[in-house]
Enzyme design. Structure first.
Site, PDB file in Angstrom:
ATOM      1  N   TRP A 184       0.862  -1.179   0.000  1.00 14.65           N
ATOM      2  CA  TRP A 184       0.000   0.000   0.000  1.00 14.65           C
ATOM      3  C   TRP A 184       0.898   1.229   0.000  1.00 14.65           C
ATOM      4  O   TRP A 184       1.874   1.287   0.761  1.00 14.65           O
ATOM      5  CB  TRP A 184      -0.918   0.046   1.233  1.00 14.65           C
ATOM      6  CG  TRP A 184      -1.630   1.372   1.268  1.00 14.65           C
ATOM      7  CD1 TRP A 184      -2.644   1.765   0.445  1.00 14.65           C
ATOM      8  CD2 TRP A 184      -1.303   2.504   2.089  1.00 14.65           C
ATOM      9  NE1 TRP A 184      -2.972   3.076   0.706  1.00 14.65           N
ATOM     10  CE2 TRP A 184      -2.167   3.556   1.706  1.00 14.65           C
ATOM     11  CE3 TRP A 184      -0.366   2.741   3.091  1.00 14.65           C
ATOM     12  CZ2 TRP A 184      -2.134   4.816   2.308  1.00 14.65           C
ATOM     13  CZ3 TRP A 184      -0.314   3.993   3.684  1.00 14.65           C
ATOM     14  CH2 TRP A 184      -1.205   5.016   3.307  1.00 14.65           C
ATOM     15  N   GLU A 225      -3.013  -2.816  -2.612  1.00 16.82           N
ATOM     16  CA  GLU A 225      -4.193  -2.274  -1.906  1.00 16.82           C
ATOM     17  C   GLU A 225      -4.515  -0.875  -2.411  1.00 16.82           C
ATOM     18  O   GLU A 225      -3.712   0.045  -2.282  1.00 16.82           O
ATOM     19  CB  GLU A 225      -3.880  -2.246  -0.400  1.00 16.82           C
ATOM     20  CG  GLU A 225      -4.965  -1.625   0.455  1.00 16.82           C
ATOM     21  CD  GLU A 225      -4.607  -1.569   1.935  1.00 16.82           C
ATOM     22  OE1 GLU A 225      -3.448  -1.904   2.298  1.00 16.82           O
ATOM     23  OE2 GLU A 225      -5.470  -1.187   2.735  1.00 16.82           O
ATOM     24  N   LYS A 227      -6.966   2.698  -2.732  1.00 16.09           N
ATOM     25  CA  LYS A 227      -7.593   3.621  -1.803  1.00 16.09           C
ATOM     26  C   LYS A 227      -8.308   4.714  -2.590  1.00 16.09           C
ATOM     27  O   LYS A 227      -7.962   4.965  -3.746  1.00 16.09           O
ATOM     28  CB  LYS A 227      -6.500   4.222  -0.902  1.00 16.09           C
ATOM     29  CG  LYS A 227      -7.012   4.943   0.308  1.00 16.09           C
ATOM     30  CD  LYS A 227      -5.925   5.081   1.349  1.00 16.09           C
ATOM     31  CE  LYS A 227      -6.395   5.989   2.469  1.00 16.09           C
ATOM     32  NZ  LYS A 227      -5.513   5.932   3.620  1.00 16.09           N
ATOM     33  N   ASP A 258      -9.663  -3.067   1.106  1.00 11.76           N
ATOM     34  CA  ASP A 258      -9.777  -2.565   2.476  1.00 11.76           C
ATOM     35  C   ASP A 258     -11.171  -1.950   2.592  1.00 11.76           C
ATOM     36  O   ASP A 258     -11.556  -1.110   1.767  1.00 11.76           O
ATOM     37  CB  ASP A 258      -8.682  -1.507   2.724  1.00 11.76           C
ATOM     38  CG  ASP A 258      -8.692  -0.959   4.145  1.00 11.76           C
ATOM     39  OD1 ASP A 258      -9.767  -0.519   4.593  1.00 11.76           O
ATOM     40  OD2 ASP A 258      -7.637  -0.949   4.804  1.00 11.76           O
ATOM     41  N   HIS A 261     -11.715   1.829   2.174  1.00 10.33           N
ATOM     42  CA  HIS A 261     -11.119   2.538   1.040  1.00 10.33           C
ATOM     43  C   HIS A 261     -12.051   2.789  -0.135  1.00 10.33           C
ATOM     44  O   HIS A 261     -11.608   2.899  -1.272  1.00 10.33           O
ATOM     45  CB  HIS A 261      -9.874   1.784   0.566  1.00 10.33           C
ATOM     46  CG  HIS A 261      -8.748   1.851   1.552  1.00 10.33           C
ATOM     47  ND1 HIS A 261      -7.478   1.430   1.283  1.00 10.33           N
ATOM     48  CD2 HIS A 261      -8.719   2.317   2.831  1.00 10.33           C
ATOM     49  CE1 HIS A 261      -6.703   1.615   2.342  1.00 10.33           C
ATOM     50  NE2 HIS A 261      -7.432   2.146   3.298  1.00 10.33           N
ATOM     51  N   HIS A 285      -8.693  -6.225   4.009  1.00 11.53           N
ATOM     52  CA  HIS A 285      -8.356  -5.517   5.246  1.00 11.53           C
ATOM     53  C   HIS A 285      -9.707  -5.125   5.814  1.00 11.53           C
ATOM     54  O   HIS A 285     -10.366  -4.227   5.282  1.00 11.53           O
ATOM     55  CB  HIS A 285      -7.551  -4.244   4.968  1.00 11.53           C
ATOM     56  CG  HIS A 285      -6.075  -4.464   5.004  1.00 11.53           C
ATOM     57  ND1 HIS A 285      -5.175  -3.440   4.856  1.00 11.53           N
ATOM     58  CD2 HIS A 285      -5.346  -5.591   5.204  1.00 11.53           C
ATOM     59  CE1 HIS A 285      -3.944  -3.938   4.936  1.00 11.53           C
ATOM     60  NE2 HIS A 285      -4.026  -5.239   5.147  1.00 11.53           N
ATOM     61  N   ASP A 293     -11.897   7.127   6.099  1.00 10.14           N
ATOM     62  CA  ASP A 293     -11.143   5.893   6.370  1.00 10.14           C
ATOM     63  C   ASP A 293     -10.523   5.985   7.768  1.00 10.14           C
ATOM     64  O   ASP A 293      -9.314   6.019   7.936  1.00 10.14           O
ATOM     65  CB  ASP A 293     -10.053   5.741   5.287  1.00 10.14           C
ATOM     66  CG  ASP A 293      -9.218   4.498   5.478  1.00 10.14           C
ATOM     67  OD1 ASP A 293      -9.761   3.496   5.960  1.00 10.14           O
ATOM     68  OD2 ASP A 293      -8.010   4.538   5.156  1.00 10.14           O
ATOM     69  N   ASP A 295     -10.476   3.946  10.309  1.00  7.59           N
ATOM     70  CA  ASP A 295      -9.915   2.743  10.923  1.00  7.59           C
ATOM     71  C   ASP A 295     -10.364   2.511  12.359  1.00  7.59           C
ATOM     72  O   ASP A 295      -9.552   2.203  13.238  1.00  7.59           O
ATOM     73  CB  ASP A 295      -8.388   2.743  10.805  1.00  7.59           C
ATOM     74  CG  ASP A 295      -7.934   2.599   9.360  1.00  7.59           C
ATOM     75  OD1 ASP A 295      -8.209   1.563   8.754  1.00  7.59           O
ATOM     76  OD2 ASP A 295      -7.323   3.554   8.824  1.00  7.59           O
ATOM     77  N   ASP A 325      -7.486  -4.407   9.844  1.00  4.81           N
ATOM     78  CA  ASP A 325      -6.720  -3.158   9.735  1.00  4.81           C
ATOM     79  C   ASP A 325      -7.486  -2.027  10.428  1.00  4.81           C
ATOM     80  O   ASP A 325      -8.269  -1.332   9.800  1.00  4.81           O
ATOM     81  CB  ASP A 325      -6.480  -2.832   8.250  1.00  4.81           C
ATOM     82  CG  ASP A 325      -5.562  -1.624   8.058  1.00  4.81           C
ATOM     83  OD1 ASP A 325      -4.972  -1.168   9.063  1.00  4.81           O
ATOM     84  OD2 ASP A 325      -5.436  -1.138   6.921  1.00  4.81           O
TER      85      ASP A 325
END
Ligand code: RNT
Ligand code: ZN
Length: 418
Positions: A184, A225, A227, A258, A261, A285, A293, A295, A325
């Site tokens: 990433w 990955e 985004k 992810d 993303h 993820h 994003d 997380d 993640d």
């Protein structure tokens, strides 16, 4: 009534629908989740010249007790793993290298810098996954790395990614479990670009260079990955979804999705089936975006359950590599791991406890009334009793009793870290 007795009662309700619950629990036990190490120290890592977190990602909060060195991080992971049923994998980043107090730049990292992780993993029967760290570094300060207009910078990061793939190969060989090495990069622009093609062209060439060195897929698999945007890269992301999806398909590597993303109404659960039709394996993820994003720690919400359903009902437990993640620095970090990982496993269990075959038939018969009715009724089936029993037979705390363990650990260990 004991956990077992409650389980036996609950089991009968599922058996009416032809669901073999004992078998479900055996299958669930085989599923490995890749637990990210970086929740334990807010993605700080152990580099000698530790840099501030960059790349447009952020941890917020200053809950006390974060791991300050590899020993503490492994100790914290041991604690978290003792609260999560099953045998899993740990996902590392290059910044978790152990270099004996010597400065080793990212393009010089070697398998030997991860030997402590490997012996710890061996001792605990864990697998390891890997990520080159292409942020929090002076050569990533302007937010450009593998797509940088300056060839020297690109070459530096290419060397870092090659070094990372070799570490992945080493993990695979040593542990007898295939490592996933995921790339990433933060590359993008804050404002409207005047050239969208150039950076993508350079990223494509960098990735081709990185993949030139062939590594046996038995030991290491590669993924990329994408985004949609990051802080400071709001207008353009070089590694977009289309870019990596095409790149992965053409180059025989994995495309990692992810869950944080994509655009707010776009869901990864709906992408799994399309991916499965064209890729042998898909990597995830699993995260929880709140407004961006962000997380956040993964919770047992509808999207998590839908994601799990798509993996389970398409018989793809062996084809989807499930990684976590999230990073929350405002709550106890061991609890964050326990909550997120337990929820992921719980979501898989809830998907395995559905009459999936029957529901598919109803759809093909265009019986949408019964499809909806059954899906709704199953939401309140006694899955909790099955989950509790699963925790019990896997020797991890049942229900919220794991919190007592966390509190004790906080008192005896985390609170002493100043
Ligand atoms: C960033 C990506 C990436 C990182 C980790 C630390 O938006 O999700 O996967 O979170 O590699
Ligand atoms: Zn991610």
């Amino acid at each position: 009534m004991s956990i077992r007795e409650k389980y036996e009662m609950a089991k009968k309700e599922y058996e009416k629908w032809g669901i073999d619950v004992d078998n479900v629990l055996e299958e669930l036990k085989k599923v490995k989740i890749s637990i990210h190490c970086w929740q334990g120290d807010d993605i700080a890592g152990f580099e000698v010249n530790q840099q501030e977190l960059s790349g447009g990602i952020a941890t917020t909060g200053n809950y006390p007790g974060k791991a300050r060195n590899p020993e503490e991080l492994r100790k914290d992971l041991d604690k978290a793993l003792s609260l999560i049923p099953g045998k899993h994998k740990i996902n590392l980043h290059a910044i978790y290298a152990e270099t004996d107090g010597k400065f080793v730049d990212r393009d010089e990292i070697k398998p030997e810098h991860f030997k402590n992780w490997v012996s710890w993993a061996k001792k605990n029967g864990l697998g390891l996954d890997f990520n080159p760290t292409i942020f929090s570094h002076e050569k990533a300060q302007d937010g450009l790395t593998l797509s940088h207009p300056n060839k020297e910078i690109r070459d530096f990061w290419i060397r870092h990614c090659v070094a990372s793939r070799k570490i992945g190969e080493y993990f695979g060989k040593e542990l007898g479990q295939t490592c996933l090495t995921n790339i990433w990069i933060p590359d993008g622009y804050k404002d409207i670009p005047s050239d969208r093609l150039g950076p993508r062209q350079r990223l494509k060439e960098s990735l081709e260079e990185i993949l030139k060195i062939k590594i046996d897929k038995k030991y290491n698999l590669d993924s990329v990955e994408s985004k949609v945007f990051g802080i400071g890269a709001e207008s353009y992301t070089v590694g977009s979804s289309e870019f990596y999806l095409n790149f992965a398909a053409k180059n025989g590597i994995l495309n990692l999705l992810d869950t944080g993303h994509y655009h707010p109404t776009e869901v990864v659960s709906d992408k799994i089936s399309s991916m499965l039709l064209f890729f042998d394996k898909v990597a995830l993820h699993v995260s929880r975006p709140v407004r961006w994003d962000s997380d956040h720690v993964v919770i047992f919400d509808d999207e998590l359950k839908e994601l799990a359903k798509e993996i389970v009902r398409n018989n793809a437990l062996h084809r989807v590599i499930i990684g976590l993640d999230f990073f929350d620095a405002s709550i106890n970090r061991i609890a964050a791991w326990a909550i997120g990982a337990r929820n992921m496993i719980k979501a898989l269990l809830s998907a395995m406890l559905l009459p999936n075959q029957k529901l598919k038939v109803l759809q093909d018969e265009e019986n949408y009334t019964e499809r909806l009715a059954l899906m709704e009724e199953f939401k309140t089936y006694p899955m909790g009793a099955i989950w509790d029993y699963y925790c019990e037979i896997n020797n991890v705390p049942v229900k919220e009793t794991w919190l007592d363990e966390v509190k004790k650990y906080e008192k005896e260990e985390l609170s002493k870290r100043k």
